[in-house]
Design a protein around this motif. Structure first.
Motif, PDB file in Angstrom:
ATOM      1  N   TYR A 157     -32.109  -2.436   7.418  1.00 35.29           N
ATOM      2  CA  TYR A 157     -33.098  -2.039   6.418  1.00 35.29           C
ATOM      3  C   TYR A 157     -33.435  -0.558   6.544  1.00 35.29           C
ATOM      4  CZ  TYR A 157     -34.128  -6.945   5.286  1.00 35.29           C
ATOM      5  OH  TYR A 157     -34.046  -8.245   4.872  1.00 35.29           O
ATOM      6  N   VAL A 158     -33.672  -0.118   7.791  1.00 34.01           N
ATOM      7  CA  VAL A 158     -34.063   1.277   8.025  1.00 34.01           C
ATOM      8  C   VAL A 158     -32.970   2.224   7.551  1.00 34.01           C
ATOM      9  CG1 VAL A 158     -34.543   2.972   9.841  1.00 34.01           C
ATOM     10  CG2 VAL A 158     -35.616   0.722   9.932  1.00 34.01           C
ATOM     11  N   GLU A 159     -31.717   1.864   7.811  1.00 33.23           N
ATOM     12  CA  GLU A 159     -30.608   2.728   7.390  1.00 33.23           C
ATOM     13  C   GLU A 159     -30.576   2.880   5.872  1.00 33.23           C
ATOM     14  OE1 GLU A 159     -25.895   3.349   8.342  1.00 33.23           O
ATOM     15  OE2 GLU A 159     -26.755   1.345   8.543  1.00 33.23           O
ATOM     16  N   ASN A 160     -30.745   1.773   5.166  1.00 37.97           N
ATOM     17  CA  ASN A 160     -30.713   1.840   3.708  1.00 37.97           C
ATOM     18  C   ASN A 160     -31.937   2.547   3.131  1.00 37.97           C
ATOM     19  OD1 ASN A 160     -28.250   0.481   3.256  1.00 37.97           O
ATOM     20  ND2 ASN A 160     -29.226  -1.477   3.659  1.00 37.97           N
ATOM     21  N   ARG A 161     -33.063   2.459   3.838  1.00 42.13           N
ATOM     22  CA  ARG A 161     -34.303   3.065   3.337  1.00 42.13           C
ATOM     23  C   ARG A 161     -34.378   4.566   3.610  1.00 42.13           C
ATOM     24  NH1 ARG A 161     -37.216  -0.374  -0.037  1.00 42.13           N
ATOM     25  NH2 ARG A 161     -37.633  -2.381   0.977  1.00 42.13           N
ATOM     26  N   PHE A 162     -33.925   4.990   4.805  1.00 40.40           N
ATOM     27  CA  PHE A 162     -34.280   6.334   5.270  1.00 40.40           C
ATOM     28  C   PHE A 162     -33.106   7.228   5.662  1.00 40.40           C
ATOM     29  CE2 PHE A 162     -37.900   3.552   6.405  1.00 40.40           C
ATOM     30  CZ  PHE A 162     -38.861   4.141   5.607  1.00 40.40           C
ATOM     31  N   PRO A 478     -37.965  -3.065  -3.854  1.00 45.18           N
ATOM     32  CA  PRO A 478     -36.656  -3.710  -3.636  1.00 45.18           C
ATOM     33  C   PRO A 478     -35.586  -2.690  -3.244  1.00 45.18           C
ATOM     34  CG  PRO A 478     -37.662  -4.445  -5.692  1.00 45.18           C
ATOM     35  CD  PRO A 478     -38.484  -3.307  -5.212  1.00 45.18           C
ATOM     36  N   LEU A 479     -34.730  -3.083  -2.290  1.00 50.17           N
ATOM     37  CA  LEU A 479     -33.690  -2.176  -1.803  1.00 50.17           C
ATOM     38  C   LEU A 479     -32.636  -1.866  -2.853  1.00 50.17           C
ATOM     39  CD1 LEU A 479     -32.866  -3.182   1.876  1.00 50.17           C
ATOM     40  CD2 LEU A 479     -33.328  -0.906   1.026  1.00 50.17           C
ATOM     41  N   THR A 480     -32.518  -2.736  -3.871  1.00 50.69           N
ATOM     42  CA  THR A 480     -31.536  -2.458  -4.913  1.00 50.69           C
ATOM     43  C   THR A 480     -31.825  -1.148  -5.624  1.00 50.69           C
ATOM     44  OG1 THR A 480     -32.870  -3.846  -6.369  1.00 50.69           O
ATOM     45  CG2 THR A 480     -30.932  -4.856  -5.362  1.00 50.69           C
ATOM     46  N   VAL A 481     -33.098  -0.755  -5.645  1.00 49.80           N
ATOM     47  CA  VAL A 481     -33.510   0.468  -6.329  1.00 49.80           C
ATOM     48  C   VAL A 481     -34.046   1.505  -5.358  1.00 49.80           C
ATOM     49  CG1 VAL A 481     -35.052   1.434  -8.089  1.00 49.80           C
ATOM     50  CG2 VAL A 481     -34.021  -0.820  -8.438  1.00 49.80           C
TER      51      VAL A 481
END
Length: 660
Positions: A157-162, A478-481
């Motif tokens: 999650y952290v990788e995709n977010r930040f 949402p991680l999709t966006v």
């Protein structure tokens, strides 16, 4: 995690490992400085002094490496506390790391990238840092495994977010090599993920060695733990193929996987013989083949440990222990078959065909001049072949004892010496009982035994999906966006006014909803609303996770009074993403020294000003042509349809989107 100050044997070993890592770091920095000075100076006197200093530093490094090897072979600490008479199993020590402060980089990224108040996410950042700190001292049970897997998934999650693919955000990860103690410093989150995976595998090995091998349940748990350890390490080898640390290199991981499977096979043999080995023909045939299989797998492990480049970094005592176990179990196989031949003469009531079939399965070929039916019938031939097997067993036992005596670390493991000595004495006693005056006429050489097992040992792939984790930064949307790969405008406030009960636009999509079929002459369009905008809040109420019906329900109040919505526009719809490539840097020892020298604590800003050097993992398109082993991710084609792929912490676990 466990109490890091607890005075347990395992915590003491980890503390010693941390101290040795720091000492190795200082020595490597000194060596790097001396090498730089040697290259720069032309003064002969200075060169002599530097060469002398280098000899001392290299000597210190060798001593520190031997001390680290001593920690890796301190197997007694990890064994079950019960009194046992079994050869110790080898666990892996956990990789050590330095503290990481996520606070400023993540808060800055939230403010800059997501345009949100970063102070609202202080608790989430603190939770992430607490979880990482706890993972440094996991408990040696399933709870510890679950915690490490939770952190690994949270990193997805952290990788995709930040962590955007085009730049670093300033978080530095430092991990120490489990075998050499040399640190690796990178701003790449993949180093963190790979190291956590290694520790999951290492913790499984520690759980396996802790199991009580005097019980059936304990041996079953040990087999399961070693198979899972092999599965995690195999997954690490396949997924992260260009890790910049010796202990996580493909060659080293391949050896570790073989070693874990060999230890699982050893536990299977102990499990079969736990209730005792009956002196019966077919039972001994089965045990002969099972124990020969254990000897074979340990021989393969020893061969792999003595291959380059693993040979230079694997603990010397590990390869010798694998050799000892190979010789020991081969000796047991010859002892069992000698017992069959010497103690079991063919009786009228015996099934001759079954015995002949069973005995022929033990050999690929029998000595010249002998036939299996004749061996069963002829008492002299049986005795001669049995004594030949006993002689070979004694040779293997003596070789195991010799190698054990030559290795300082193994010589001090009392239970190992006791097991080897007892097995040797038993074979000598058996041989003495068969000895006769005409032994000098016996020239038969014992043939090799074919290994076979009814219990096939395979790796067990990690089941990450069984551990449920919640995204700490769920509030971002949402991680999709709302991911680091997407870019948006800052939130804009649009004031909606009633127009005969019509909004002037429709909504589509999941969470968050998008503006669709916007009327270009409506008041919303005049206020700045655009086709494709995402609605992130309605009248101050966050609606990133709301669907179309829920948002429409909130917008119904526009019929009574004006309301405000916050919207964002995606800037990356038609932009193509650059392909990413991972390249492996050679010249490892030199690079280690340069990085350790550059990474002086408290001087990270100065390090950034240093000339750019090729890192262990180089991201970008410039290395794609010259990198021999490079796997590029497919790039999005400009102007392609806007199909959004659902992101999850498992995105990087798929083969297609693997960064390695």
């Amino acid at each position: 995690g466990c109490n890091p100050l607890a005075e347990t044997g395992r915590s003491k070993l980890q503390n010693q490992r941390a101290v040795l890592n720091q000492q190795i770091l200082r020595a490597v920095r000194m060596r790097a400085g001396a090498e730089n000075l040697l290259r720069a100076t032309t003064n002969n006197k200075v060169r002599e002094q530097v060469l002398l200093e280098l000899s001392f530093v290299n000597s210190d490094l060798q001593i520190l490496k031997e001390e680290l090897e001593g920690l890796n072979i301190s197997v007694e600490v990890y064994q079950n506390a019960e009194e046992t008479f079994s050869i110790p199993l080898v666990p892996l020590g956990l990789k050590e790391t330095k503290d990481v402060d996520f606070t400023l980089p993540l808060k800055d990224f939230i403010l800059e990238h997501y345009s949100e108040d970063s102070s609202e996410y202080e608790d989430e950042i603190a939770d992430l840092m607490d979880l990482r700190q706890a993972c440094r001292t996991p408990s040696r049970d399933e709870a510890g495994i679950e915690m490490l897997i939770s952190y690994f998934l949270q990193l997805g999650y952290v990788e995709n977010r930040f962590f955007p693919p085009t730049r670093h955000i300033g978080v530095l990860f430092t991990w120490y090599d489990s075998f050499t103690g040399v640190p690796v410093c990178q701003q790449n989150l993949l180093l963190e993920k790979a190291s956590v995976l290694f520790n999951i595998g290492a913790l499984y090995t520690q759980i396996g060695t802790r199991c009580n091998r005097q019980t059936q349940a304990g041996l079953e748990n040990a087999v399961d733990a070693f198979q899972k350890a092999a599965g995690v390490l195999s997954y690490l080898k396949e997924t992260f193929t260009h890790t910049p640390s010796y202990d996580m290199s493909p060659a080293m991981l391949n050896v570790l996987v073989k070693m874990m499977l060999a230890q699982a096979q050893e536990c299977v043999f102990e499990q079969i013989g736990l209730s005792g080995i009956r002196n019966e023909f077919f039972t001994l045939v089965k045990m002969t083949q099972e124990v020969a299989k254990v000897g074979e797998v340990y021989m393969l492990v020893n061969t792999a440990m003595n291959q380059e480049p693993v040979k230079e970094n694997i603990p010397y005592s590990w390869s010798k222990l694998a050799q000892i176990k190979s010789d020991h179990y081969k000796a047991l196989a010859h002892y069992f078959i000698a017992t069959i031949l010497c103690d079991h003469e063919l009786q009228p009531s015996d099934d001759k065909d079954q015995q002949e079939k069973a005995l022929s399965q033990l050999y690929e070929h029998v000595p010249e001049g002998l036939m299996v039916p004749a061996i069963l019938k002829d008492k002299v031939q049986r005795k001669q072949l049995g004594k030949a097997h006993l002689r070979k067993a004694i040779v293997y036992h003596e070789e195991a004892l010799r190698v054990c005596g030559l290795c300082k670390k193994l010589r001090n493991i009392e239970v190992l010496q006791e097991v080897l000595t007892a097995a040797h004495k038993r074979s000598l006693l058996k041989y003495a009982q068969q000895e006769t005056e005409d032994d000098f006429l016996s020239l038969i050489q014992a043939p090799d035994i074919l290994p076979k097992t009814e219990h096939k040992i395979e790796t067990i792939a990690p089941q990450f999906s069984k551990v449920k984790v919640k995204d700490f930064f769920h509030k971002l949307g949402p991680l999709t966006v709302f991911s680091a790969k997407q870019r948006w405008t800052a939130p804009r406030t649009i004031r909606l006014h009633p127009e005969a009960g019509e909004l002037g636009f429709s909504l589509k999509g999941g969470s968050p909803v998008q503006v669709y079929c916007l009327d270009p002459v409506c008041s919303a369009a005049s206020a700045g609303l655009k086709e494709g905008d995402y609605i992130v809040s309605v009248d101050g109420t966050d609606c990133k996770w709301l669907g179309v019906n829920e948002v429409l329900e909130k917008l119904k109040s526009v019929e009574k009074q004006p309301l405000e919505i916050d919207v964002i526009s995606c800037q990356d719809t038609a932009a193509s993403l650059h392909s990413k490539s991972a390249t492996y840097s050679m010249g490892m020892q030199k690079t280690y020294s340069l990085i350790c020298l550059a990474m002086d604590e408290g001087k990270i800003d100065q390090t950034k000003k240093a000339p750019l050097k090729l890192p262990f993992l180089s991201w970008g398109t410039k290395n794609r042509q010259k990198a021999a082993s490079t796997l590029c991710l497919p790039s999005a084609v400009a102007g392609s349809s806007q199909i959004k792929k659902k992101l999850s912490p498992f995105t990087l676990l798929n083969t297609e989107s693997s960064l390695y």
